[in-house]
Motif scaffolding. Structure first.
Motif, PDB file in Angstrom:
ATOM      1  N   UNK A 218       0.809  -1.233   0.000  1.00 25.65           N
ATOM      2  CA  UNK A 218       0.000   0.000   0.000  1.00 25.65           C
ATOM      3  C   UNK A 218       0.837   1.276   0.000  1.00 25.65           C
ATOM      4  N   UNK A 219       2.009   1.237   0.666  1.00 23.39           N
ATOM      5  CA  UNK A 219       2.692   2.507   0.928  1.00 23.39           C
ATOM      6  C   UNK A 219       3.930   2.742   0.072  1.00 23.39           C
ATOM      7  N   UNK A 220       4.237   1.852  -0.853  1.00 22.63           N
ATOM      8  CA  UNK A 220       5.381   2.120  -1.728  1.00 22.63           C
ATOM      9  C   UNK A 220       4.916   2.004  -3.179  1.00 22.63           C
ATOM     10  N   UNK A 221       5.786   2.502  -4.090  1.00 20.75           N
ATOM     11  CA  UNK A 221       5.427   2.461  -5.515  1.00 20.75           C
ATOM     12  C   UNK A 221       6.018   1.260  -6.230  1.00 20.75           C
ATOM     13  N   UNK A 222       6.585   0.335  -5.463  1.00 22.76           N
ATOM     14  CA  UNK A 222       7.179  -0.840  -6.100  1.00 22.76           C
ATOM     15  C   UNK A 222       6.086  -1.615  -6.843  1.00 22.76           C
ATOM     16  N   UNK A 223       6.474  -2.285  -7.951  1.00 25.01           N
ATOM     17  CA  UNK A 223       5.461  -2.954  -8.765  1.00 25.01           C
ATOM     18  C   UNK A 223       5.207  -4.404  -8.345  1.00 25.01           C
ATOM     19  N   UNK A 224       6.278  -5.080  -7.911  1.00 28.71           N
ATOM     20  CA  UNK A 224       6.129  -6.488  -7.547  1.00 28.71           C
ATOM     21  C   UNK A 224       6.842  -6.783  -6.228  1.00 28.71           C
ATOM     22  N   UNK A 225       6.247  -7.682  -5.453  1.00 26.61           N
ATOM     23  CA  UNK A 225       6.837  -8.061  -4.156  1.00 26.61           C
ATOM     24  C   UNK A 225       6.969  -9.580  -4.092  1.00 26.61           C
ATOM     25  N   UNK A 226       8.143 -10.060  -3.673  1.00 27.37           N
ATOM     26  CA  UNK A 226       8.338 -11.491  -3.370  1.00 27.37           C
ATOM     27  C   UNK A 226       8.995 -11.592  -2.006  1.00 27.37           C
ATOM     28  N   UNK A 227       9.124 -12.818  -1.506  1.00 30.91           N
ATOM     29  CA  UNK A 227       9.804 -13.000  -0.224  1.00 30.91           C
ATOM     30  C   UNK A 227      10.402 -14.388  -0.152  1.00 30.91           C
ATOM     31  N   UNK A 228      11.408 -14.514   0.720  1.00 28.61           N
ATOM     32  CA  UNK A 228      12.124 -15.769   0.863  1.00 28.61           C
ATOM     33  C   UNK A 228      12.948 -15.742   2.147  1.00 28.61           C
ATOM     34  N   UNK A 229      12.975 -16.725   2.992  1.00 24.10           N
ATOM     35  CA  UNK A 229      12.369 -18.025   2.855  1.00 24.10           C
ATOM     36  C   UNK A 229      11.242 -18.167   3.867  1.00 24.10           C
ATOM     37  N   UNK A 230      10.212 -18.913   3.539  1.00 23.59           N
ATOM     38  CA  UNK A 230       9.128 -19.169   4.481  1.00 23.59           C
ATOM     39  C   UNK A 230       9.395 -20.475   5.179  1.00 23.59           C
ATOM     40  N   UNK A 231       9.161 -20.501   6.476  1.00 27.52           N
ATOM     41  CA  UNK A 231       9.262 -21.779   7.188  1.00 27.52           C
ATOM     42  C   UNK A 231       7.852 -22.370   7.315  1.00 27.52           C
ATOM     43  N   UNK A 232       7.677 -23.637   6.907  1.00 29.70           N
ATOM     44  CA  UNK A 232       6.328 -24.224   6.930  1.00 29.70           C
ATOM     45  C   UNK A 232       5.639 -24.120   8.287  1.00 29.70           C
ATOM     46  N   UNK A 233       6.398 -24.245   9.370  1.00 28.68           N
ATOM     47  CA  UNK A 233       5.724 -24.237  10.676  1.00 28.68           C
ATOM     48  C   UNK A 233       5.107 -22.871  10.986  1.00 28.68           C
ATOM     49  N   UNK A 234       5.654 -21.812  10.412  1.00 31.93           N
ATOM     50  CA  UNK A 234       5.148 -20.468  10.693  1.00 31.93           C
ATOM     51  C   UNK A 234       4.291 -19.880   9.579  1.00 31.93           C
ATOM     52  N   UNK A 235       3.969 -20.696   8.586  1.00 31.25           N
ATOM     53  CA  UNK A 235       3.161 -20.184   7.470  1.00 31.25           C
ATOM     54  C   UNK A 235       1.696 -20.107   7.914  1.00 31.25           C
ATOM     55  N   UNK A 236       1.192 -18.881   8.035  1.00 32.56           N
ATOM     56  CA  UNK A 236      -0.152 -18.720   8.607  1.00 32.56           C
ATOM     57  C   UNK A 236      -1.221 -18.605   7.523  1.00 32.56           C
ATOM     58  N   UNK A 237      -2.465 -18.838   7.929  1.00 38.62           N
ATOM     59  CA  UNK A 237      -3.602 -18.635   7.020  1.00 38.62           C
ATOM     60  C   UNK A 237      -3.672 -17.183   6.578  1.00 38.62           C
ATOM     61  N   UNK A 238      -3.321 -16.307   7.540  1.00 35.43           N
ATOM     62  CA  UNK A 238      -3.357 -14.872   7.235  1.00 35.43           C
ATOM     63  C   UNK A 238      -2.414 -14.557   6.071  1.00 35.43           C
ATOM     64  N   UNK A 239      -1.227 -15.207   6.070  1.00 35.01           N
ATOM     65  CA  UNK A 239      -0.276 -14.953   4.985  1.00 35.01           C
ATOM     66  C   UNK A 239      -0.847 -15.412   3.641  1.00 35.01           C
TER      67      UNK A 239
END
Ligand code: SAH
Ligand code: SF4
Ligand code: F3S
Length: 438
Positions: A218-239
């Motif tokens: 919402x607050x930046x003008x970047x066009x695309x966002x990715x992320x790394x690394x996700x840990x399965x135990x902390x991967x939430x429904x919210x995410x």
């Protein structure tokens, strides 16, 4: 003319980010960068020790680079990063020509060492290190950048050296992250990858990781966002929900499985079973359209039987990852798993690895074939290495796409730094080929 610095980097995104930031800091201090070690006054090697092979490669390269100092004793030779952290002062015995050995929390202090100090090793984790949030990293790729959101790891997976060489998990302020992303965007960057050893555990004030994604969206003008690394135990429904909902967040999830056997996962101290992993993946697949999935897998972990290994193959067949990073287990001294007997013979580890790679290659091809005829959005970031006439880019779900250079195609047009629609017409296991849709 300022002094010239050569920086070579091995290892993960975190090391890439550190090197880029260090380049920014050094260049602010008047140093200039060079791609040629023979021209450098300062030679810096940023290193990885996640597997024995990586560490050996770093030490081999250090020996090679030492020759430049033999030729010119005025050169300053510096080892930074995870091997420096792990071996510390003892590296002076291995490489007597080294000037500085700086651990993972001391990297950004290098300019001070170069100015004031003589030969020294500092591998303290104390966060005395200024993190130079106002300094923009210097990047090779203008359009795609990494931004660190946390450092260190508290998970202590039993095979892994990272928590020992990177120290405890520390999270960066949300304001600094937003500021860096916005500065990048202003300087022409289109895509950011938010990096951390375990991004899902990010926390700053009341913001968790999904909130951070929302803010960057919402607050930046970047066009695309990715992320790394996700840990399965902390991967939430919210995410998962945020990934589905936020337009800038790309449809790609890298979620390291490591093994398909719950018994092995427990010995690895991963904190989930293969069933729990599967459930999360199925949920993500059902909520996020066109989601691409990638993973990390280890074969030959202590006590892994043929049956355990087959469970890994089964999971790979069932989930159909778009691609995987696959490794042979490698003992790392000081970790919990180093106390287990390394009882899968090297030859057997290699055999399993080969079988796994072949399976994954077939699946990657199958997944890519499924995209033929589809329209995908591609960020063009350069020319193809093999064919200098063709544009190369990345799709939202993290696939490399090469534009075919046809008479009606893109040949005459400068597409660098643009996000364009492409119709996929061909593929192999690793790459998609397509035509620019005018
Ligand atoms: N923080 C990330 C990445 C850690 S290192 C994560 O949790 O996924 C990247 C990958 O290297 C790991 O996912 C694992 O598959 C592999 N790896 C780590 N230690 C290893 C070891 N001792 N032997 C073989 N592979 C290893
Ligand atoms: Fe290593 Fe596990 Fe931490 Fe990843 S989460 S860095 S594999 S200890
Ligand atoms: Fe390697 Fe250090 Fe990254 S050990 S994987 S460079 S955190």
């Amino acid at each position: 003319m300022g002094k010239k610095v050569y920086i070579q980097t091995y290892g993960c995104q975190m090391n890439v980010y550190d090197s880029e930031k260090l380049k920014g800091i050094l260049s602010d201090k008047g140093y200039s960068l060079t791609e040629k070690p023979e021209n450098a006054d300062v030679i810096v090697l940023n290193t990885c020790c996640v597997r024995e092979h990586a560490e050996r490669r770093a030490l081999g390269r250090l020996t090679q680079l030492s020759h430049y100092k033999v030729k010119n004793p005025e050169v300053k030779l510096v080892m930074i990063g995870c091997v420096a952290q792990r071996i510390g002062e003892r590296l002076f015995d291995f490489a007597p020509l080294l000037d500085f050995i700086l651990g993972t929390s001391q990297v950004f202090n290098l300019p001070e060492y170069l100015e004031n100090k003589t030969r020294l090793a500092n591998v303290s984790f104390k966060d005395s290190q200024n993190i130079f949030d106002d300094v923009l990293p210097i990047r090779k790729n203008r359009y795609i950048s990494h931004v660190a959101i946390s450092r260190g790891c508290n998970n202590f997976c039993s095979y892994c050296i990272v928590p020992y060489v990177r120290g405890p998990e520390r999270h960066r302020n949300i304001e600094d992250i937003l500021n860096e992303v916005q500065c990048l965007s202003k300087s022409g960057c289109l895509e950011v990858m938010l990096v951390g050893q375990n991004v899902n555990s990010y926390k700053d004030k009341n913001y968790d990781f999904p909130d951070l994604l929302q803010e960057v969206n919402d607050k930046t003008d970047i066009k695309r966002i990715r992320f790394m690394t996700s840990h399965p135990k902390d991967l939430s429904l919210k995410l998962i929900e945020k990934m589905a909902e936020l337009p800038k967040v790309c449809e790609h999830l890298h979620l390291p499985l490591q093994s398909g056997s719950s018994r092995i996962l427990e010995k690895m101290n991963r904190g989930y079973t293969s069933e729990e992993y599967l459930e999360k993946i199925q949920n993500a697949k059902s909520k996020i359209k066109n989601l691409s999935l990638t993973t990390d897998l280890i074969v030959g972990f202590p006590s892994e039987t043929q049956k355990d290994f087959e469970m890994t193959l089964d999971m790979v067949r069932e989930i159909k990852f778009d691609s995987s990073f696959m490794f042979r287990y490698s003992i790392r001294d000081g970790t919990k798993a180093a106390e287990f007997e390394d009882d899968v013979f090297e030859k057997e580890k290699l055999r399993r690895l080969k079988e796994l790679i072949e399976l994954q290659k077939r699946i990657s091809l199958e997944k890519n074939k499924g995209l033929i005829g589809e329209k995908v959005e591609v960020l063009i970031d350069g020319k193809s290495r093999r064919d200098k006439k063709s544009w190369k880019g990345k799709s939202r779900n993290n696939k490399t796409v090469i534009l075919k250079d046809e008479k009606e195609g893109s040949s005459g047009k400068d597409l660098l730094g643009e996000i364009v629609p492409v119709k996929i017409s061909d593929c192999d296991s690793w790459t998609l080929f397509g035509e620019f849709i005018k």
